[in-house]
Design a protein around this motif. Sequence first.
Motif, PDB file in Angstrom:
ATOM      1  N   TYR A 200       0.862  -1.185   0.000  1.00  0.00           N
ATOM      2  CA  TYR A 200       0.000   0.000   0.000  1.00  0.00           C
ATOM      3  C   TYR A 200       0.898   1.235   0.000  1.00  0.00           C
ATOM      4  O   TYR A 200       2.076   1.176   0.370  1.00  0.00           O
ATOM      5  CB  TYR A 200      -0.913   0.017   1.231  1.00  0.00           C
ATOM      6  N   GLN A 241      -4.114   2.607   3.894  1.00  0.00           N
ATOM      7  CA  GLN A 241      -3.962   1.298   4.519  1.00  0.00           C
ATOM      8  C   GLN A 241      -5.184   0.948   5.364  1.00  0.00           C
ATOM      9  O   GLN A 241      -5.631  -0.207   5.385  1.00  0.00           O
ATOM     10  CB  GLN A 241      -2.703   1.249   5.385  1.00  0.00           C
ATOM     11  N   SER A 245      -7.498  -2.201   4.732  1.00  0.00           N
ATOM     12  CA  SER A 245      -7.551  -3.190   5.804  1.00  0.00           C
ATOM     13  C   SER A 245      -8.983  -3.457   6.241  1.00  0.00           C
ATOM     14  O   SER A 245      -9.365  -4.610   6.498  1.00  0.00           O
ATOM     15  CB  SER A 245      -6.715  -2.718   6.996  1.00  0.00           C
ATOM     16  N   THR A 257       0.269  -5.102   4.330  1.00  0.00           N
ATOM     17  CA  THR A 257       1.146  -4.875   5.479  1.00  0.00           C
ATOM     18  C   THR A 257       2.410  -4.085   5.149  1.00  0.00           C
ATOM     19  O   THR A 257       3.095  -3.626   6.059  1.00  0.00           O
ATOM     20  CB  THR A 257       1.582  -6.214   6.087  1.00  0.00           C
ATOM     21  N   ALA A 259       4.366  -0.940   3.354  1.00  0.00           N
ATOM     22  CA  ALA A 259       4.289   0.380   2.728  1.00  0.00           C
ATOM     23  C   ALA A 259       5.311   0.476   1.601  1.00  0.00           C
ATOM     24  O   ALA A 259       6.454   0.025   1.735  1.00  0.00           O
ATOM     25  CB  ALA A 259       4.542   1.468   3.764  1.00  0.00           C
TER      26      ALA A 259
END
Length: 339
Positions: A200, A241, A245, A257, A259
């Motif tokens: 993400y 995120q 999620s 999970t 970045a």
Amino acid sequence: MIFVTGGSGLIGSFLIPALVARGEKVRALYRQHIPQTLAALGVDWVQGDLLDPLLMRQTLAGVTHVFHCAGLVSYAPQDEDALLQINVEGTANVVDACLEQGGIRLCHVSSVAALGGAATPEGGSLVGPQVLDEAAKWDLGAAHSAYATSKYLGELEVWRGISEGLAAVIVNPSVVLGPADWTRSSTRLLRYAHQEHRFYTPGTINVVDVRDVVDHMLRLTLDLPVQNERYVLSAAALPLQEVLSQAARCFGKKPPTTAVPDWAAEVIWRAEHVRGMLTGSRPLITKDTARAGRQQLVYNAAKVQRATGLPFRSVADTIAWCCQELQRNVATSGAVVVS
């Protein structure tokens, strides 16, 4: 009689049933196929194209209100000309037809992208969040995506119509979430979460429920005397995120999970650009989408809430509804229903 462009899109597919439920007569434009979910609603469907000015003038005969929802959303370099044609020339044709018919009230669906905002520095992120509302000024000297430019220029066509006597309101939604075809438009975010991708971008995304967009459009256009104004429609700004999620958990999937660092995003979009040039395919990530994910923008929707008195649904409720409806579509048809 109410005319709707973009009846097969996300907003149009929820707007038309809402209009029918109010007892309104609806005429709607489609290009290729009438959406199956709307076929039995008694809508007067017109096949054609926004770029046909004669068709627009003929179609608006006897119409009192127009909801202009049609538009192209794309960040692919190949679509720059199409963005200008559909979002600018198409809007100009709708505005001209409204002016020629006379007495029509127009609701134009723009985008928060048309508000402008600071461009992301080359290879870096913006420092701190920037809050934008309807008073934001378009910076002609800044670098904007072709999509944002097309929506801004499309708004200018509406303001031109207003200066010539057209009664109009403009709405500027942020990312609109709804249970539609998840290979298109913003619903692809939900598909990304469903596919359990690991990565993400560490930026902020502003989202709004499609039902809230429709409710505010109806109130502003049919119930209130407001005109010659534009209104931001956005429920909240959250880290991307967090949105992904929440959607992953609703689907029973693993959330992202990892970045993506700024330097990696810069490398990826350049590699995708080269791949697209060599193969003729569309890049999965473009310069604009890579850098948009790092912007820290918050859109303030206080103005529309003062005008309509309508609340926005929570993002958690919206995501839960979207996931439930998408899963139901899969269970009943074996595939996500195209709205």
